[in-house]
Design a protein around this motif. Structure first.
Motif, PDB file in Angstrom:
ATOM      1  N   UNK A  57       3.974  -7.294  -6.653  1.00  0.00           N
ATOM      2  CA  UNK A  57       2.534  -7.505  -6.728  1.00  0.00           C
ATOM      3  C   UNK A  57       1.968  -6.610  -7.831  1.00  0.00           C
ATOM      4  N   UNK A  58       1.124  -7.171  -8.642  1.00  0.00           N
ATOM      5  CA  UNK A  58       0.490  -6.386  -9.699  1.00  0.00           C
ATOM      6  C   UNK A  58      -0.458  -5.370  -9.084  1.00  0.00           C
ATOM      7  N   UNK A  59      -0.647  -4.277  -9.797  1.00  0.00           N
ATOM      8  CA  UNK A  59      -1.478  -3.184  -9.281  1.00  0.00           C
ATOM      9  C   UNK A  59      -2.915  -3.631  -9.024  1.00  0.00           C
ATOM     10  N   UNK A  60      -3.463  -4.482  -9.890  1.00  0.00           N
ATOM     11  CA  UNK A  60      -4.836  -4.943  -9.712  1.00  0.00           C
ATOM     12  C   UNK A  60      -5.035  -5.701  -8.413  1.00  0.00           C
ATOM     13  N   UNK A  61      -4.095  -6.588  -8.119  1.00  0.00           N
ATOM     14  CA  UNK A  61      -4.188  -7.369  -6.878  1.00  0.00           C
ATOM     15  C   UNK A  61      -4.049  -6.456  -5.659  1.00  0.00           C
ATOM     16  N   UNK A  62      -3.147  -5.480  -5.753  1.00  0.00           N
ATOM     17  CA  UNK A  62      -2.961  -4.539  -4.651  1.00  0.00           C
ATOM     18  C   UNK A  62      -4.237  -3.729  -4.417  1.00  0.00           C
ATOM     19  N   UNK A  63      -4.882  -3.292  -5.507  1.00  0.00           N
ATOM     20  CA  UNK A  63      -6.121  -2.526  -5.366  1.00  0.00           C
ATOM     21  C   UNK A  63      -7.236  -3.376  -4.759  1.00  0.00           C
ATOM     22  N   UNK A  64      -7.331  -4.614  -5.201  1.00  0.00           N
ATOM     23  CA  UNK A  64      -8.353  -5.500  -4.647  1.00  0.00           C
ATOM     24  C   UNK A  64      -8.121  -5.730  -3.158  1.00  0.00           C
ATOM     25  N   UNK A  65      -6.871  -5.980  -2.766  1.00  0.00           N
ATOM     26  CA  UNK A  65      -6.553  -6.189  -1.352  1.00  0.00           C
ATOM     27  C   UNK A  65      -6.895  -4.951  -0.528  1.00  0.00           C
ATOM     28  N   UNK A  66      -6.581  -3.764  -1.068  1.00  0.00           N
ATOM     29  CA  UNK A  66      -6.884  -2.514  -0.351  1.00  0.00           C
ATOM     30  C   UNK A  66      -8.394  -2.322  -0.216  1.00  0.00           C
ATOM     31  N   UNK A  67      -9.128  -2.656  -1.272  1.00  0.00           N
ATOM     32  CA  UNK A  67     -10.595  -2.527  -1.232  1.00  0.00           C
ATOM     33  C   UNK A  67     -11.191  -3.467  -0.187  1.00  0.00           C
ATOM     34  N   UNK A  68     -10.722  -4.706  -0.187  1.00  0.00           N
ATOM     35  CA  UNK A  68     -11.230  -5.691   0.773  1.00  0.00           C
ATOM     36  C   UNK A  68     -10.868  -5.296   2.207  1.00  0.00           C
ATOM     37  N   UNK A  69      -9.669  -4.752   2.376  1.00  0.00           N
ATOM     38  CA  UNK A  69      -9.245  -4.310   3.713  1.00  0.00           C
ATOM     39  C   UNK A  69     -10.161  -3.206   4.237  1.00  0.00           C
ATOM     40  N   UNK A  70     -10.656  -2.363   3.330  1.00  0.00           N
ATOM     41  CA  UNK A  70     -11.586  -1.299   3.717  1.00  0.00           C
ATOM     42  C   UNK A  70     -13.015  -1.816   3.866  1.00  0.00           C
ATOM     43  N   UNK A  71     -13.243  -3.086   3.493  1.00  0.00           N
ATOM     44  CA  UNK A  71     -14.573  -3.676   3.624  1.00  0.00           C
ATOM     45  C   UNK A  71     -15.554  -3.200   2.567  1.00  0.00           C
ATOM     46  N   UNK A  72     -15.038  -2.825   1.410  1.00  0.00           N
ATOM     47  CA  UNK A  72     -15.896  -2.323   0.335  1.00  0.00           C
ATOM     48  C   UNK A  72     -16.126  -3.385  -0.729  1.00  0.00           C
ATOM     49  N   UNK A  85      -7.479   4.705   1.213  1.00  0.00           N
ATOM     50  CA  UNK A  85      -6.506   5.070   2.247  1.00  0.00           C
ATOM     51  C   UNK A  85      -5.140   4.429   1.967  1.00  0.00           C
ATOM     52  N   UNK A  86      -4.665   4.641   0.734  1.00  0.00           N
ATOM     53  CA  UNK A  86      -3.352   4.127   0.339  1.00  0.00           C
ATOM     54  C   UNK A  86      -2.535   5.286  -0.233  1.00  0.00           C
ATOM     55  N   UNK A  87      -1.198   5.213  -0.118  1.00  0.00           N
ATOM     56  CA  UNK A  87      -0.364   6.277  -0.694  1.00  0.00           C
ATOM     57  C   UNK A  87      -0.407   6.255  -2.219  1.00  0.00           C
ATOM     58  N   UNK A  88      -0.344   7.425  -2.821  1.00  0.00           N
ATOM     59  CA  UNK A  88      -0.380   7.530  -4.284  1.00  0.00           C
ATOM     60  C   UNK A  88       0.759   6.747  -4.937  1.00  0.00           C
ATOM     61  N   UNK A  89       1.893   6.674  -4.269  1.00  0.00           N
ATOM     62  CA  UNK A  89       3.046   5.980  -4.861  1.00  0.00           C
ATOM     63  C   UNK A  89       2.761   4.508  -5.115  1.00  0.00           C
ATOM     64  N   UNK A  90       1.866   3.899  -4.318  1.00  0.00           N
ATOM     65  CA  UNK A  90       1.534   2.489  -4.539  1.00  0.00           C
ATOM     66  C   UNK A  90       0.810   2.289  -5.869  1.00  0.00           C
ATOM     67  N   UNK A  91       0.113   3.307  -6.324  1.00  0.00           N
ATOM     68  CA  UNK A  91      -0.581   3.225  -7.599  1.00  0.00           C
ATOM     69  C   UNK A  91       0.318   3.726  -8.737  1.00  0.00           C
ATOM     70  N   UNK A  92       1.032   4.821  -8.479  1.00  0.00           N
ATOM     71  CA  UNK A  92       1.845   5.424  -9.521  1.00  0.00           C
ATOM     72  C   UNK A  92       3.103   4.623  -9.857  1.00  0.00           C
ATOM     73  N   UNK A  93       3.762   4.052  -8.865  1.00  0.00           N
ATOM     74  CA  UNK A  93       5.024   3.342  -9.114  1.00  0.00           C
ATOM     75  C   UNK A  93       4.879   2.214 -10.143  1.00  0.00           C
ATOM     76  N   UNK A  94       3.883   1.320 -10.020  1.00  0.00           N
ATOM     77  CA  UNK A  94       3.742   0.278 -11.044  1.00  0.00           C
ATOM     78  C   UNK A  94       3.398   0.843 -12.424  1.00  0.00           C
ATOM     79  N   UNK A  95       2.642   1.937 -12.452  1.00  0.00           N
ATOM     80  CA  UNK A  95       2.290   2.545 -13.731  1.00  0.00           C
ATOM     81  C   UNK A  95       3.536   3.126 -14.409  1.00  0.00           C
ATOM     82  N   UNK A  96       4.374   3.782 -13.629  1.00  0.00           N
ATOM     83  CA  UNK A  96       5.610   4.365 -14.163  1.00  0.00           C
ATOM     84  C   UNK A  96       6.556   3.261 -14.609  1.00  0.00           C
ATOM     85  N   UNK A  97       6.672   2.215 -13.809  1.00  0.00           N
ATOM     86  CA  UNK A  97       7.534   1.086 -14.163  1.00  0.00           C
ATOM     87  C   UNK A  97       7.085   0.444 -15.480  1.00  0.00           C
ATOM     88  N   UNK A  98       5.786   0.258 -15.635  1.00  0.00           N
ATOM     89  CA  UNK A  98       5.245  -0.314 -16.866  1.00  0.00           C
ATOM     90  C   UNK A  98       5.554   0.587 -18.056  1.00  0.00           C
TER      91      UNK A  98
END
Length: 79
Positions: free
Chosen positions: A1-16, A56-69
């Motif tokens: 999953x691309x980082x953008x989609x993951x961030x959007x899903x996390x934001x929606x899950x938080x109701x923001x 409320x997500x682990x840093x690795x979910x954001x950092x891992x795709x950035x490092x991979x890229x």
């Protein structure tokens, strides 16, 4: 999953909304949130800790795709 989609899903899950998340992140407008969620802009390193706390997500979910890229780009550049 691309980082953008993951961030959007996390934001929606938080109701923001994008506007609410932008304010919590210290941005004046939601435009940067839109750009991150649509993979047109990367998450600023200085904002990763705050973003992960707000969503409320682990840093690795954001950092891992950035490092991979980064590693992919490095590999292509050294071929």
């Amino acid at each position: 999953m691309k980082i953008g989609k993951m961030l959007k899903n996390a934001r929606l899950k938080k109701g923001l909304t994008q506007t609410e998340l932008a304010k919590k992140m210290g941005f004046k407008t939601p435009q940067f949130i839109f750009l991150m969620e649509s993979d047109h802009s990367k998450v600023p390193l200085a904002k990763i800790k705050r973003l992960c706390k707000v969503l409320d997500i682990p840093k690795r979910l954001v950092l891992a795709p950035m490092i991979e890229d980064f590693l992919d780009k490095l590999t292509r550049a050294t071929k």
